[in-house]
Design an enzyme around this catalytic site. Structure first.
Site, PDB file in Angstrom:
ATOM      1  CG  HIS A  25      -0.407   0.384   2.015  1.00  0.00           C
ATOM      2  ND1 HIS A  25      -0.312   1.301   3.337  1.00  0.00           N
ATOM      3  CD2 HIS A  25       0.402  -0.427   3.422  1.00  0.00           C
ATOM      4  CE1 HIS A  25       0.559   1.541   4.258  1.00  0.00           C
ATOM      5  NE2 HIS A  25       0.898   0.694   4.613  1.00  0.00           N
ATOM      6  CB  CYS A  26       1.221   4.085  -1.528  1.00  0.00           C
ATOM      7  SG  CYS A  26      -0.383   4.171  -2.526  1.00  0.00           S
ATOM      8  CG  MET A  27       1.704   8.123   0.931  1.00  0.00           C
ATOM      9  SD  MET A  27       1.793   8.153   2.472  1.00  0.00           S
ATOM     10  CE  MET A  27       0.833   8.916   3.699  1.00  0.00           C
TER      11      MET A  27
END
EC number: 2.7.1.-
Length: 645
Positions: A25-27
């Site tokens: 996952h990213c932000m």
């Protein structure tokens, strides 16, 4: 948001754990590498509460969650029996093929997403130190300055080691061999040897002088090659010798090859890209910022902005500044400005609230909620954001605005990145981009969905979140829904009595041959096996949606309950045949009013079940469903009560 339930829904709708190769996952996004993207139910995911959007970029299946993505990711991983890093026994033949460009972007994003916290933290410290020195609050000769500088520089100086780990992890090879490769080229002996200016050779082959601290591309190429060497050696080595032979041979082959060929080539490529962007901004005036600033949000949508991260890092490492970070910031500020413009322009309370909250989030550097939830939804605000970013970017480019460190999000929290000689121009450019986007959004306007107000009815605000699950359920197969949005003051849910819309036998949802209902994914309630072909209103309220095929009806009661009546299983495939709607979306109804007639016998002959779920879809506002205890009912007899929280 119920993170546990959402994670379970996502896990099921992406095709189950067996379809997941990797997930990170990213932000704001969950990023899946699926073995087969076609097995994921993209449409249902898009309409799942808590999911802001779904997209496929670079072959990667991405689910946009927003600020809560770390918690949803942790819940998701907790529900998986295997490692999210791809530690599976899935045959490579079953994995989805990607074109080379998609594979490249997937590789870059997969490598840089996990290391962003380290780079961000170190960059923020560098920015804070620069600010303290600029304000005269810290001396460059103090030991505190030297320690803080070392903390800020550490992640960047030893970036090849960090990247070696992340690259190996992404490629499925040994992470610690990747780290060892990075550590080898940074060893003080090699650094000193290559810095003497004298000819250096290895086994008679010339070693080209290069600087590897803070470098990006050399280690990416080196670890990529190492993954092939490691796998090849592993195949031909006896199990009892793998621990010794595989890492030894891999390091002996790759480190010299890196020093002789890969490293210099990577440095040339990296410097070429850095010099190319520098030339563009230094020689084309405002046009570089106009084009790059105006299109940066498009790069973010496609995920291609990750391809620019190595260039940003390389620019700061070699030049001491970067031109692209300000462009990313002005693009984000413009998206925030457009969302703010929507909030100021909209006449819908829920839209104003959503636009304002996502605008604040975008100003902090997280733009997906504003882009997907507001600006792209209404189209013209997104265009206004692109234009605003282009105008702000042009101003920045004209005055050669730079970022001096990498750290923080490209929003207000990332202001330390632009502290330096061009700080004033950067701030002015951000203001120009924001104001232009706000003004253009207000002038261009946008078309909100038509509001239908029911006379003598208590109005229910379903403009955004409350009715999403209901409409998703009504269209959860392949049919489209005619829908209406009811506007007015938001009401708190009250206990809702639900009367039978059909004469027949009452059954639990577990008897429905559709997991969306039997597993209560869409909501809770009961099902009815009809003995007659009539559907009447089970509540006093308004018809929210009516599927084009006629098989599903959504209603919103006066007390705020969202009710879905889904006639039969897979009956959407009948395309409206055997269904005769008696109301339209937006109609005011009372208990017992006729909504639909259907030919039960013909539907049975066509091979479709007619069992009809009658469910409450906004269960986040209700604590439980209390049955009336009846096994057979006639129209308008009480079947259950939804107890409000």
């Amino acid at each position: 948001m119920d993170k546990q339930q959402l994670s379970k829904d996502i896990l099921k709708l992406v095709g189950g754990e067996e379809n997941i190769d990797q997930v990170t996952h990213c932000m704001t996004r969950l990023r899946f590498n699926l073995n087969d993207n076609s097995k994921a139910d993209k449409k249902t995911l898009q309409n799942t509460p808590g999911v802001m959007g779904v997209m496929i970029n670079g072959g990667q299946f991405q689910i946009i969650i927003g600020n809560e993505v770390p918690k949803v990711y942790n819940a998701l991983v907790g529900n998986m029996s295997k490692s999210p890093d791809g530690d599976t026994n899935v045959s490579t033949e079953t994995k989805q093929k990607k074109n080379p460009l998609s594979a490249l972007f997937d590789f870059i994003s997969g490598v840089f997403t996990p290391i962003l916290p380290a780079i961000t933290g170190a960059g923020m410290i560098k920015g804070i130190v620069a600010l303290l020195v600029t304000l005269g609050w810290m001396s460059e000769t103090s030991s505190t300055y030297q320690i803080l500088s070392a903390i800020g520089d550490g992640a960047f100086y030893f970036l090849p080691i960090i990247l070696g780990i992340s690259t190996a992890r992404k490629l499925g090879s040994n992470m610690y061999i990747g780290a060892a490769i990075g550590a080898s080229v940074l060893h003080p002996t090699i650094t000193a040897l290559l810095g003497t200016g004298e000819d250096v050779t290895f086994a008679g082959l010339p070693v080209v002088a290069a600087t590897y601290s803070s470098s990006v591309i050399p280690i990416l190429i080196a670890v990529w090659l190492a993954s092939y060497v490691e796998k090849a050696v592993d195949k031909v080595t006896h199990a009892s010798l793998k621990l010794i032979v595989v890492p030894t041979v891999t390091l002996l082959v790759i480190v010299p090859v890196t020093l002789i060929a890969v490293g210099p080539l990577g440095v040339i490529i990296g410097n070429g890209l850095t010099d190319g962007f520098s030339w563009l901004f230094n020689n084309t005036g405002l046009f570089a910022g106009l084009i790059i600033g105006g299109t940066f949000s498009l790069l973010i949508i496609t995920g291609m902005h990750y391809a620019l991260v190595p260039i940003m890092i390389g620019s700061i490492a070699t030049l001491g500044y970067d031109y692209l970070i300000p462009m990313m910031m002005v693009a984000n500020f413009a998206q925030a400005g457009s969302a703010l413009g929507v909030s100021l322009k909209s006449k819908n309370k829920q839209t104003r609230s959503l636009a304002m909250s996502t605008s604040v989030t975008a100003f902090m550097g997280i733009t997906e909620p504003a882009m997907y939830g507001v600006n792209m939804k209404y189209k013209k605000p997104f265009i206004a954001a692109l234009i605003g970013a282009g105008i702000g970017g042009a101003f920045m480019s004209l005055f050669h605005t730079k970022a001096y460190v990498i750290g923080g999000l490209a929003g207000l929290s990332g202001i330390p990145m632009i502290l330096g000689g061009t700080f004033v121009y950067a701030v002015i450019g951000l203001l120009i981009g924001t104001v232009a986007a706000v003004v253009l959004t207000y002038i261009l306007g946008f078309k909100e969905e038509t509001a239908v107000e029911a006379p003598e009815a208590k109005q229910v605000d379903t403009a955004e979140g409350k009715a999403v699950n209901l409409q998703a359920a009504a269209t959860n197969e392949t049919g489209s829904a005619a829908s209406v949005k009811i506007v007015g003051e938001e009401v708190s849910a009250e206990d809702q009595e639900v009367y039978s819309p059909i004469t027949g036998e009452v059954k639990p949802l577990s008897a429905v041959n559709d997991p969306a209902f039997s597993e209560e994914i869409m909501g809770q309630g009961f099902a009815i096996q009809p003995s007659e072909g009539r559907v009447v209103s089970p509540i006093n309220g308004t018809v929210f949606s009516l599927s084009k095929s006629g098989h599903a009806i959504g209603l919103v009661s006066d007390s705020g309950a969202e009710i879905l009546i889904h006639i039969g299983i897979d009956t959407v495939k009948l395309k409206g045949q055997f269904f005769s709607p008696k109301v339209q979306a937006g109609a005011r109804v009372s208990v017992g009013d006729l909504l639909m007639e259907f030919d039960r016998e013909e539907i049975d002959k066509a091979g479709y079940e007619t069992i009809t779920p009658v469910i409450v879809t906004n269960m986040h506002q209700y604590g439980a469903i209390q049955s009336a205890g009846k096994t057979n009912v006639r129209e308008t007899e009480l079947i259950y009560t939804a107890k409000a929280l």
